[in-house]
Each structure stands twice: as structure tokens, then as C-alpha cells.
Design an enzyme around this catalytic site. Structure first.
Site, PDB file in Angstrom:
ATOM      1  N   TYR A  41       3.509   6.582  10.291  1.00  0.00           N
ATOM      2  CA  TYR A  41       2.699   5.395   9.983  1.00  0.00           C
ATOM      3  C   TYR A  41       3.538   4.303   9.319  1.00  0.00           C
ATOM      4  CZ  TYR A  41      -1.423   2.732   8.505  1.00  0.00           C
ATOM      5  OH  TYR A  41      -2.375   1.748   8.333  1.00  0.00           O
ATOM      6  N   LYS A  45       0.633  -0.086  15.064  1.00  0.00           N
ATOM      7  CA  LYS A  45       2.017  -0.164  15.548  1.00  0.00           C
ATOM      8  C   LYS A  45       2.341  -1.432  16.354  1.00  0.00           C
ATOM      9  CE  LYS A  45       4.061   3.542  14.093  1.00  0.00           C
ATOM     10  NZ  LYS A  45       3.992   3.126  12.703  1.00  0.00           N
ATOM     11  N   PRO A 105      -4.853   0.221  18.547  1.00  0.00           N
ATOM     12  CA  PRO A 105      -4.498  -0.228  17.193  1.00  0.00           C
ATOM     13  C   PRO A 105      -4.556   0.854  16.112  1.00  0.00           C
ATOM     14  CG  PRO A 105      -6.684  -0.994  17.779  1.00  0.00           C
ATOM     15  CD  PRO A 105      -6.131  -0.331  18.989  1.00  0.00           C
ATOM     16  N   HIS A 149       0.860  -1.182   0.000  1.00  0.00           N
ATOM     17  CA  HIS A 149       0.000   0.000   0.000  1.00  0.00           C
ATOM     18  C   HIS A 149       0.898   1.235   0.000  1.00  0.00           C
ATOM     19  CE1 HIS A 149      -4.065  -1.786   1.513  1.00  0.00           C
ATOM     20  NE2 HIS A 149      -3.462  -2.561   0.633  1.00  0.00           N
ATOM     21  N   TYR A 169      -9.289   5.496   7.004  1.00  0.00           N
ATOM     22  CA  TYR A 169      -9.493   5.844   8.419  1.00  0.00           C
ATOM     23  C   TYR A 169     -10.494   6.993   8.439  1.00  0.00           C
ATOM     24  CZ  TYR A 169      -5.333   3.117   9.708  1.00  0.00           C
ATOM     25  OH  TYR A 169      -4.436   2.108   9.914  1.00  0.00           O
TER      26      TYR A 169
HETATM   27  C1  LIG Z   1      -7.830  -7.284  17.123  1.00  0.00           C
HETATM   28  C2  LIG Z   1      -6.421  -6.796  17.070  1.00  0.00           C
HETATM   29  C3  LIG Z   1      -6.025  -6.018  15.993  1.00  0.00           C
HETATM   30  C4  LIG Z   1      -4.722  -5.574  15.907  1.00  0.00           C
HETATM   31  N1  LIG Z   1      -4.330  -4.837  14.833  1.00  0.00           N
HETATM   32  C5  LIG Z   1      -3.051  -4.470  14.684  1.00  0.00           C
HETATM   33  C6  LIG Z   1      -2.593  -3.790  13.511  1.00  0.00           C
HETATM   34  O1  LIG Z   1      -3.354  -3.478  12.607  1.00  0.00           O
HETATM   35  N2  LIG Z   1      -1.271  -3.513  13.388  1.00  0.00           N
HETATM   36  C7  LIG Z   1      -0.370  -3.850  14.368  1.00  0.00           C
HETATM   37  O2  LIG Z   1       0.832  -3.609  14.195  1.00  0.00           O
HETATM   38  N3  LIG Z   1      -0.772  -4.475  15.519  1.00  0.00           N
HETATM   39  C8  LIG Z   1      -2.089  -4.796  15.693  1.00  0.00           C
HETATM   40  N4  LIG Z   1      -2.495  -5.475  16.824  1.00  0.00           N
HETATM   41  C9  LIG Z   1      -1.513  -5.773  17.846  1.00  0.00           C
HETATM   42  C10 LIG Z   1      -0.701  -7.015  17.514  1.00  0.00           C
HETATM   43  O3  LIG Z   1      -1.569  -8.094  17.230  1.00  0.00           O
HETATM   44  C11 LIG Z   1       0.207  -7.348  18.695  1.00  0.00           C
HETATM   45  O4  LIG Z   1       0.956  -6.205  18.987  1.00  0.00           O
HETATM   46  C12 LIG Z   1       1.143  -8.530  18.367  1.00  0.00           C
HETATM   47  O5  LIG Z   1       0.423  -9.734  18.415  1.00  0.00           O
HETATM   48  C13 LIG Z   1       2.309  -8.592  19.347  1.00  0.00           C
HETATM   49  O6  LIG Z   1       3.039  -9.779  19.133  1.00  0.00           O
HETATM   50  P1  LIG Z   1       3.676 -10.547  20.376  1.00  0.00           P
HETATM   51  O7  LIG Z   1       4.407 -11.718  19.806  1.00  0.00           O
HETATM   52  O8  LIG Z   1       4.397  -9.581  21.218  1.00  0.00           O
HETATM   53  O9  LIG Z   1       2.431 -11.000  21.247  1.00  0.00           O
HETATM   54  P2  LIG Z   1       1.316 -12.091  20.952  1.00  0.00           P
HETATM   55  O10 LIG Z   1       1.020 -12.151  19.499  1.00  0.00           O
HETATM   56  O11 LIG Z   1       0.192 -11.796  21.879  1.00  0.00           O
HETATM   57  O12 LIG Z   1       2.014 -13.457  21.348  1.00  0.00           O
HETATM   58  C14 LIG Z   1       2.241 -13.811  22.704  1.00  0.00           C
HETATM   59  C15 LIG Z   1       2.075 -15.313  22.826  1.00  0.00           C
HETATM   60  O13 LIG Z   1       2.461 -15.720  24.138  1.00  0.00           O
HETATM   61  C16 LIG Z   1       1.607 -16.769  24.529  1.00  0.00           C
HETATM   62  N5  LIG Z   1       1.625 -16.872  26.005  1.00  0.00           N
HETATM   63  C17 LIG Z   1       1.027 -16.071  26.909  1.00  0.00           C
HETATM   64  N6  LIG Z   1       1.285 -16.475  28.158  1.00  0.00           N
HETATM   65  C18 LIG Z   1       2.114 -17.546  28.058  1.00  0.00           C
HETATM   66  C19 LIG Z   1       2.732 -18.400  29.009  1.00  0.00           C
HETATM   67  N7  LIG Z   1       2.584 -18.203  30.341  1.00  0.00           N
HETATM   68  N8  LIG Z   1       3.488 -19.432  28.570  1.00  0.00           N
HETATM   69  C20 LIG Z   1       3.664 -19.623  27.224  1.00  0.00           C
HETATM   70  N9  LIG Z   1       3.098 -18.835  26.265  1.00  0.00           N
HETATM   71  C21 LIG Z   1       2.342 -17.799  26.682  1.00  0.00           C
HETATM   72  C22 LIG Z   1       0.250 -16.373  23.959  1.00  0.00           C
HETATM   73  O14 LIG Z   1      -0.603 -17.474  23.811  1.00  0.00           O
HETATM   74  C23 LIG Z   1       0.640 -15.745  22.627  1.00  0.00           C
HETATM   75  O15 LIG Z   1       0.553 -16.637  21.531  1.00  0.00           O
HETATM   76  C24 LIG Z   1      -3.802  -5.913  16.931  1.00  0.00           C
HETATM   77  C25 LIG Z   1      -4.203  -6.675  18.034  1.00  0.00           C
HETATM   78  C26 LIG Z   1      -5.494  -7.110  18.101  1.00  0.00           C
HETATM   79  C27 LIG Z   1      -5.915  -7.933  19.290  1.00  0.00           C
END
Ligand SMILES: Cc1cc2nc3c(=O)[nH]c(=O)nc-3n(C[C@H](O)[C@H](O)[C@H](O)COP(=O)(O)OP(=O)(O)OC[C@H]3O[C@@H](n4cnc5c(N)ncnc54)[C@H](O)[C@@H]3O)c2cc1C
Length: 405
Positions: free
Chosen positions: A400, A302, A298, A77, A206
């Protein structure tokens, strides 16, 4: 009782994007890692979350050698549309800052990373329970858990990486007298839908109006993602399909040039808004990355990108830590090693920039609870100041699409 023990350089709690990317990039530097994850691979694969990837995030996927699906199946995009009271103005990212973003769903990012990690024989335990982490103030921290078959296991490591998401248990291991939790919540949420319909528009829109915010996003040729502003305690089942589409259309402007493509809604969720930062992101032999260390609303897209920028900052510092470790005489109790302190400082600088942009964009584009004609027209003035000036547009485009490291 622990029945199986593993010894690796780094134990990783959480097999989301941050955890898996960390594991893969450490392996490229000759540092061994093992990952544990509470959910099944299938559950994560089918959870809809982020969709917009900054250019550095795409580059990391390519460089981590997880396959090129992000380039073949993702959509570049080169701009986005901001809409206020039915007036649409395009922000041309490429013309303004020479960068694009890619639409490639997080569950596909996860799939690519998990496939690559397993193809390379990386150790990962899905669907674990009873996770505990001990000894982060010592030179021998360890993770214990029960695996999917009910067997007790432990992973002994020199370093633990907490990538266990926004409800992180690892974060709570940083003592309260060391840790500052910066937190705010917002008086609204996003009502998100997935629907079976063709794309309404080629780029994200947006949109804001007197009844609040809406986002038109895409997934693929036949499934689309849309959001609109709602109260945090909204029950998704109280909204019919017709009411949802009518509401989003009203935000866009009923007689405007953007007319929604409607279709059966296959998922409805309510996503509360929070801003959170944990400071510091390292303590003893524990570091945090991704949502475990910070969350953003969201609006600025980011969250996932910050998780990856953490990993970019973290991996070289972990390599430095291991170089120093191999030259040192082991001692029983450890201070936080300097490379890990440095990681925390570098990552938090970017986190606060992203917090600012997410907070600012959220307040610009959402109806406030105390909204009145003055506050609405003031926000319209802010929208004009941003979208009618090349400097305002460039601020939006630069933030962005993601700042350089
Ligand atoms: C609906 C929604 C829309 C979003 N839209 C955007 C967007 O458009 N753009 C953007 O950049 N971000 C967006 N986000 C945010 C983005 O999804 C998160 O920032 C991203 O998932 C972060 O990645 P992570 O690996 O840090 O965490 P997560 O993806 O949450 O991964 C953490 C993992 O740890 C596991 N876990 C937790 N506790 C334990 C434990 N005790 N032992 C073992 N495993 C464990 C969980 O099951 C999970 O799979 C959105 C989030 C949501 C919910």
C-alpha cells in the site's frame, strides 16, 4: 491548416499529473518539452480524483521543486484501518515498514505542477481540439492540434510522450500486431460522494460487510470523501442523502465504534472498475506513461502513484535516448530505441505488481455477485489471516505504501 510551428525535444500529449511531472523533470535535465491538454486548467483543478500519495510520489513533488504545499497542507497517515463485519483492525505502516502515505488531493497535485510549469515559462496549450500525432515510426514525429483560439498548430519533436489518460489516443498508435491489451472489468463500481462534514475518522477505513464495501476517506476539516460498492449501472440520483449515509453506516456496523459524521452531499459519482495494461509502453518514437498505459481499480490507491513511478522510470531513459541521439547519424525510419524499450520493461514490472495488489485488495474487500455464506466466510478468513499476523499486515503495508524502485 497549421499556422504555428514549435520545435522541442519532447512533445507531450496530456497535461495531467504524468504529463506535467514528465515535462518538469525533463527540463531539469536540459531537455525541452511542450504540453497540450484538451481540458481547461480550471476543469482539471476542480475534478476530484485520487487522494493518497506514496512516499516516493511525495519525494518527487518536493524534488521537482513545485513547492512544499504537499508537506504543509497534506496529511501524513502512518496507518489505515481494515474493517470486516464491524471488526476494525489497524495496519500500522510506520511500525511495519517504516513508511507513511500522504493524503493530498490529486487536483492540488495538478495545481502545484501546472503552476510550477507555467512559472518556469514552460509551453502548454490548454483546451486544445483535433489532436493528431503522426510519424512515430520516423525520426521526426509531430503533434498537430487546434488551440483554444481556433488556430492550427504543430509541435515537432524527437520524441512523443503519451500521457493522455485512460482513453488514450496515443496508445492506439502502437500497431495492433505489436501491442497486447490486457483487460478485465469487474461486476461492481464505487459510488463516490463528497460531503460537507468534519472527518469521521483520522485515518482511512476500508470496510467490508455482507452488503459490500465502503471507504471512509478525508479531504480537509470540512469536506470528506466516501465511497461504497454499487452496481456499475447505478443512477446516482436514485440515492437520497439519508439512504447513502445509512448504507455506509451499515457497512461499518450500525452499533459499532465508528459513527459517520454526516453533512450535505455536494458531489455524487459512479466509478466503474477496470484493470488494463498496454504492453509494450514504447514504440518507435512514442512512449506511454500513467493511465494511458494502464489503469487499476482504485482500491489499492495505486493509479496516481503508478503514473509517477512511470515518470521516475522514464525520465533517465529519455535522457539516455537524447545522449545516444546526439551521437548518431540521423536516419529516416527508426526502430524503438533501446533506452525506451528498457523503460517499458522496468515500468511494466512495477505495473504488474500494482495490478496484483489492486486486484487482490479489490476481491478481498468487495462482495462478489455470486456471494454466499461460504464465500463471505472465506473472505473473512482471508481478512483474519492478513490482519491477525504481522507478516500479513506487513504485506499489506509494504504494497500500500509503495515498493522501492
Ligand atoms: C474517482 C477516481 C478516484 C481515484 N482515486 C485514486 C486514488 O485514491 N489513488 C490513486 O493513486 N489513484 C486514484 N485514481 C486514479 C488517478 O486519478 C489516475 O491514475 C491519474 O489521474 C493518472 O494520471 P495521468 O496523468 O496518467 O492521467 P490523467 O490524470 O487522466 O491525465 C490525462 C490528461 O490527458 C488529457 N487528454 C486526453 N486526451 C487528450 C488529447 N487527445 N490531447 C490532449 N490531452 C488529452 C486529459 O484531459 C487529462 O487531463 C482515481 C481515479 C478516479 C477517476
Amino acid at each position: 491548416m497549421t499556422e504555428h510551428r514549435t520545435r522541442v525535444d519532447v512533445g507531450i500529449v496530456g497535461g495531467g499529473p504524468a504529463g506535467l511531472m514528465t515535462a518538469l523533470l525533463l527540463k531539469r535535465r536540459g531537455i525541452s518539452a511542450a504540453v497540450i491538454e484538451t481540458r481547461t486548467q480550471e476543469q482539471i483543478r476542480h475534478t476530484q480524483r485520487a487522494g493518497i500519495l506514496e512516499a516516493p510520489t511525495v519525494n518527487m513533488l518536493v524534488e521537482a521543486d513545485v513547492g512544499s504545499r504537499v508537506l504543509t497542507d497534506g496529511h501524513e497517515h502512518e496507518g489505515t484501518v481494515l474493517s470486516f463485519d464491524g471488526i476494525q483492525r489497524r495496519i500500522d505502516f510506520q511500525a511495519l515498514v517504516g513508511r507513511s502515505v500522504w493524503l493530498y488531493p490529486q487536483n492540488e497535485v495538478f495545481h502545484d505542477l501546472a503552476t510550477a510549469w507555467q512559472r518556469e515559462g514552460g509551453e502548454i496549450h490548454w483546451a486544445v481540439t483535433e489532436t493528431t500525432v503522426e510519424g512515430i515510426d520516423t525520426a521526426a514525429p509531430q503533434i498537430t492540434f487546434t488551440d483554444a483560439q481556433g488556430q492550427g498548430r504543430s509541435i515537432e519533436a524527437d520524441l512523443i510522450v503519451g500521457t493522455d489518460g485512460s482513453r488514450s489516443m496515443c496508445r492506439k498508435l502502437i500497431p495492433e500486431d505489436v501491442r497486447t491489451d490486457h483487460f478485465i472489468s469487474y461486476p461492481f463500481a464505487w459510488f463516490g460522494i463528497l460531503c460537507e462534514a468534519p472527518p469521521t475518522a483520522p485515518e482511512l477505513i476500508y470496510a467490508n460487510s455482507e452488503i459490500g464495501f465502503a471507504l471512509i476517506s478525508q479531504r480537509n476539516e470540512s469536506v470528506q470523501r466516501m465511497y461504497f460498492q454499487c452496481d456499475p449501472d447505478t443512477d446516482p440520483e436514485e440515492w437520497t442523502e439519508e439512504a447513502i449515509f445509512d448504507h455506509i453506516q451499515q457497512v461499518l456496523g450500525v452499533d459499532g465504534e465508528v459513527q459517520l459524521k454526516r453533512g450535505p452531499i455536494i458531489e455524487k459519482t459512479v466509478l466503474p472498475f477496470r484493470s488494463y495494461v498496454c504492453d509494450p509502453l514504447s514504440h518507435g518514437r512514442l512512449v506511454l506513461a500513467g493511465d494511458a498505459g494502464h489503469t487499476v481499480p482504485p482500491t489499492g490507491a495505486k493509479g496516481l502513484n503508478l503514473a509517477f513511478s512511470d515518470v521516475r522510470a522514464l525520465v533517465p531513459r529519455v535522457a539516455e535516448f537524447f545522449t545516444e541521439l546526439r551521437e548518431q547519424t540521423p536516419s529516416a525510419v527508426v526502430e524503438t530505441p533501446e533506452p525506451l524499450r528498457q523503460y517499458s520493461r522496468t515500468a511494466l514490472d512495477r505495473v504488474w505488481k500494482a495490478q496484483n495488489f489492486s486486484y487482490w485488495a479489490t476481491n478481498l474487500l468487495h462482495r462478489q455477485p455470486e456471494e454466499n455464506p461460504f464465500t463471505h466466510k472465506r473472505r473473512r478468513g482471508e481478512f483474519d489471516a492478513i490482519t491477525q499476523s504481522v507478516h500479513g499486515q506487513a504485506y499489506f503495508a509494504d504494497s500500500y505504501t509503495g515498493w522501492s524502485d
